[in-house]
Design an enzyme around this catalytic site. Structure first.
Site, PDB file in Angstrom:
ATOM      1  N   GLU A  79      50.382  16.041  -4.201  1.00 49.75           N
ATOM      2  CA  GLU A  79      51.498  16.955  -4.480  1.00 49.75           C
ATOM      3  C   GLU A  79      52.841  16.406  -4.002  1.00 49.75           C
ATOM      4  O   GLU A  79      53.876  16.680  -4.627  1.00 49.75           O
ATOM      5  CB  GLU A  79      51.242  18.324  -3.837  1.00 49.75           C
ATOM      6  CG  GLU A  79      50.125  19.122  -4.485  1.00 49.75           C
ATOM      7  CD  GLU A  79      48.755  18.867  -3.874  1.00 49.75           C
ATOM      8  OE1 GLU A  79      47.799  19.582  -4.233  1.00 49.75           O
ATOM      9  OE2 GLU A  79      48.647  17.931  -3.025  1.00 49.75           O
ATOM     10  N   PHE A 141      41.408  32.412   1.954  1.00 52.53           N
ATOM     11  CA  PHE A 141      41.178  30.989   1.687  1.00 52.53           C
ATOM     12  C   PHE A 141      42.394  30.390   0.977  1.00 52.53           C
ATOM     13  O   PHE A 141      42.884  30.916   0.000  1.00 52.53           O
ATOM     14  CB  PHE A 141      39.928  30.818   0.822  1.00 52.53           C
ATOM     15  CG  PHE A 141      39.639  29.399   0.444  1.00 52.53           C
ATOM     16  CD1 PHE A 141      39.274  28.461   1.401  1.00 52.53           C
ATOM     17  CD2 PHE A 141      39.734  28.987  -0.876  1.00 52.53           C
ATOM     18  CE1 PHE A 141      39.014  27.144   1.051  1.00 52.53           C
ATOM     19  CE2 PHE A 141      39.467  27.675  -1.236  1.00 52.53           C
ATOM     20  CZ  PHE A 141      39.110  26.749  -0.265  1.00 52.53           C
ATOM     21  N   GLN A 142      42.887  29.295   1.531  1.00 48.95           N
ATOM     22  CA  GLN A 142      44.042  28.564   1.020  1.00 48.95           C
ATOM     23  C   GLN A 142      45.295  29.444   0.934  1.00 48.95           C
ATOM     24  O   GLN A 142      46.115  29.297   0.016  1.00 48.95           O
ATOM     25  CB  GLN A 142      43.734  27.929  -0.341  1.00 48.95           C
ATOM     26  CG  GLN A 142      42.715  26.786  -0.240  1.00 48.95           C
ATOM     27  CD  GLN A 142      42.628  25.940  -1.494  1.00 48.95           C
ATOM     28  OE1 GLN A 142      42.842  26.433  -2.599  1.00 48.95           O
ATOM     29  NE2 GLN A 142      42.307  24.665  -1.334  1.00 48.95           N
ATOM     30  N   LYS A 191      48.009  35.159  -7.783  1.00 47.27           N
ATOM     31  CA  LYS A 191      47.079  35.014  -8.900  1.00 47.27           C
ATOM     32  C   LYS A 191      46.948  36.307  -9.710  1.00 47.27           C
ATOM     33  O   LYS A 191      46.788  36.262 -10.938  1.00 47.27           O
ATOM     34  CB  LYS A 191      45.711  34.572  -8.367  1.00 47.27           C
ATOM     35  CG  LYS A 191      44.800  33.971  -9.423  1.00 47.27           C
ATOM     36  CD  LYS A 191      43.598  33.306  -8.793  1.00 47.27           C
ATOM     37  CE  LYS A 191      42.727  32.614  -9.844  1.00 47.27           C
ATOM     38  NZ  LYS A 191      41.568  31.905  -9.230  1.00 47.27           N
ATOM     39  N   MET A 502      62.984  -1.502   9.482  1.00 50.83           N
ATOM     40  CA  MET A 502      64.169  -0.906  10.086  1.00 50.83           C
ATOM     41  C   MET A 502      63.878  -0.456  11.516  1.00 50.83           C
ATOM     42  O   MET A 502      64.738  -0.591  12.400  1.00 50.83           O
ATOM     43  CB  MET A 502      64.667   0.265   9.246  1.00 50.83           C
ATOM     44  CG  MET A 502      66.035   0.769   9.667  1.00 50.83           C
ATOM     45  SD  MET A 502      67.342  -0.474   9.519  1.00 50.83           S
ATOM     46  CE  MET A 502      67.691  -0.401   7.764  1.00 50.83           C
TER      47      MET A 502
END
Length: 592
Positions: A79, A141-142, A191, A502
């Protein structure tokens, strides 16, 4: 944020229906659709061509609604890659890029990319799945509080609370991302909302009536600013990223060239003014050119457009343009005098404000001697380097080799680190929207996924070259699978010094050469790894090998990775130490 539904007009009321009500009645005649279908319709109304995302449970209704859409979804490997690809797409096209993710870890994996686009004011719309409304707050969940997590790093975020409103929420997100000071917006999609039915359809993207960014600056302030510039002996124009965001490069060029005022850019504005023009001093700041930093330090008037005066540009505020009258033009009033005190504030869109000042100029400034001085600084502090043939390959040489082998409209993307600095120091940029990089957040791993987004945003005949470092490339190299699967013609050049260069440079300069966790003696063979992904791999160890590899990698019709083993001790100069005086830049470590 939730929105109240409009009150329906009674059938017995003789009041004429509003446009929104008429649209709702027309939609009702078409029958009910799901909230997810209105999300897709809102994207289609916004003209979306490409989406970048990763499928998942809570966002699945939206993906299902995409099944018959003509929009093209690019499944990313992670993602974060989706957010960076969307960001780059927005930079190259000027239109919001779109990234999608499911709830919980999907949404939180977008956070780095959204923070990046927020810092750089890049237009992005993020759509995240969420657990059903009744489950919110139950540690389902999630489940993650995506709104709470992303509120500080988005221009606006919205929790979609109703199938009737979700399409409008998404349309509004597109309008807000693109208008005014651009930035990322997010809509969190429970959802049950995307699965629920509605007879309402979204219209074209439209901002709320309360959103009214300034367009033209106050005429009196413009006249005062124009008088200051016209009477200056040592004027400069400082072009920030807002010039490119506002598509104001042509206005900038016309104004600067007519009045013969030297132009400096910030890193995000690279390409806004052609770097091969005699008035260009290129970009300023910590690793900017010596002549740009000298001009900033010695100017007596600065016309700064669309810049937030970040610390990597200014160094110590007290030594930044100490003798200059500061004219600051910006579309966001919060930026005026936030870091550098403005003597003249011009609130408005960059293109309009530059044109206003141009029209108000009573005369061009008499500054021929100043221009000569700037040219002398170019001669005194040139951007050069040594490249003995019997020593390891210099990264600057590699950048110049690819620049010479490609057209002026080539899009360059980078990760973050030394390779990023060499890319913008030694590539000559002449056009806007050809430099794609992470500035404010400094996100390692930005390079490869941004090349994917840039490839889809650029014209088919434009070349896309990504300069990456070995440390930065390791963070997101899984996205190479996407470039191979989608048969994308991009060239990734890894300037491999087996270190987080760097960090190593700073450790050598400021931490008595204690190289803790900065050296990577175990980096893989990136050319071999590329072949394992299905890309074309090349390796360069000597100057003699470079010309043939440059030609072959650019001619290869597909993704290629060039593993260039550069001098591991090469550092980036000029350098202004953090918080230092721009006019006292170092050209070597012993000057720090």
């Amino acid at each position: 944020m939730s929105k109240e539904q409009p009150k329906p007009v009674s059938p017995t009321t003789e009041t004429e229906a509003t446009p929104d009500e008429a649209e709702a009645e027309e939609a009702a005649d078409r029958g009910a659709v799901t909230g997810a279908e209105t999300v897709v319709e809102a994207m289609e109304n916004a003209g979306v061509e490409y989406l970048f995302g990763v499928q998942g449970g809570a966002i699945m209704p939206v993906y299902d609604a995409l099944y018959d859409s003509e929009m093209t979804h690019i499944t990313m490997a992670h993602e974060q890659g989706a957010a960076h690809a969307a960001d780059a797409y927005g930079i190259v096209t000027g239109e919001p890029g779109v990234c999608m993710a499911t709830s919980g870890p999907g949404a939180t994996n977008l956070v780095t990319g959204l923070a990046d686009s927020n810092m750089d004011s890049d237009p992005v719309v993020a759509l995240t799945g969420q657990v059903p409304t009744d489950f919110v707050g139950s540690d389902a969940f999630q489940e993650t509080d995506t709104i709470g997590v992303t509120r500080p790093i988005t221009k606006e975020n919205t929790f979609a609370s109703s199938p009737d409103e979700v399409g409008t929420d998404v349309s509004e997100a597109f309008a807000l991302a693109a208008e005014g000071r651009q930035g990322p917006t997010l809509v969190d999609l429970p959802k049950d909302v995307t699965k629920g039915e509605t007879e309402r359809r979204p219209g074209a993207p439209k901002t709320p009536k309360t959103y009214d960014p300034p367009e033209r600056a106050d005429p009196g302030a413009v006249r005062d600013a124009a008088d200051v510039l016209a009477n200056a002996e040592r004027p400069v124009i400082l072009a920030g990223g807002g010039v490119i965001k506002a598509d104001a490069s042509s206005e900038l060029r016309e104004f600067a060239m007519e009045h013969e005022i030297p132009v400096i850019t910030t890193m995000p504005a690279i390409g806004a003014f052609p770097e091969d023009h005699e008035l260009s001093l290129e970009w300023a700041g910590m690793h900017g050119t010596g002549y740009a930093n000298m001009a900033i330090t010695n100017c007596d008037a600065m016309f700064a457009v669309g810049t937030r005066f970040d610390d990597r540009l200014t160094g110590g505020i007290e030594t930044f343009a100490p003798d200059a009258d500061i004219i600051h033009a910006d579309i966001d009033p919060a930026e005026i005098s936030k870091n550098v005190e403005a003597d003249y504030a011009l609130l408005g869109d960059a293109a309009h404000v530059i044109s206003q000042v141009h029209e108000a100029m009573p005369t061009a400034p008499d500054c021929e001697a100043w221009r000569d001085t700037c040219q002398q600084w170019k001669q005194e502090y040139p951007m050069d380097y040594s490249a003995p043939e019997d020593e390891p390959v210099k990264p600057q040489f590699v950048v110049e080799a690819y620049d010479e082998a490609t057209d002026d409209d080539t899009v360059v993307t980078t990760g973050v680190g030394q390779h990023q600095m060499w890319a913008c120091q030694y590539w000559t940029f002449t056009q806007p929207r050809t430099w794609v990089s992470s500035h404010g957040l400094g996100t390692m791993g930005y390079g490869l996924p941004s090349a994917i987004g840039a490839r889809l945003g650029a014209d088919d005949d434009q070349t896309v070259v990504c300069f990456d470092g070995d440390g930065s490339f390791l963070m997101t190299l899984q996205e190479l699978s996407v470039a191979v699967r989608e048969d994308m013609d991009i060239t990734v050049v890894v300037l491999n010094n087996a270190a987080v260069g760097m960090v190593r440079q700073w450790q050598d300069a400021f931490f008595e050469k204690r190289r803790m966790a900065s050296e990577y003696p175990w980096v893989p063979e990136f050319d071999t790894l590329a072949e394992a992904f299905g890309a074309k791999g090349f390796r360069v160890d000597t100057y003699e090998e470079l010309p043939d590899v440059v030609e072959a990698s650019l001619e290869y019709d597909g993704p290629s990775v060039v593993d260039v083993h550069i001098d591991p001790e090469e550092n980036v100069y000029p350098m202004v130490p953090s918080g230092g005086d721009n006019g006292l830049f170092a050209l070597s470590e012993d000057q720090l």
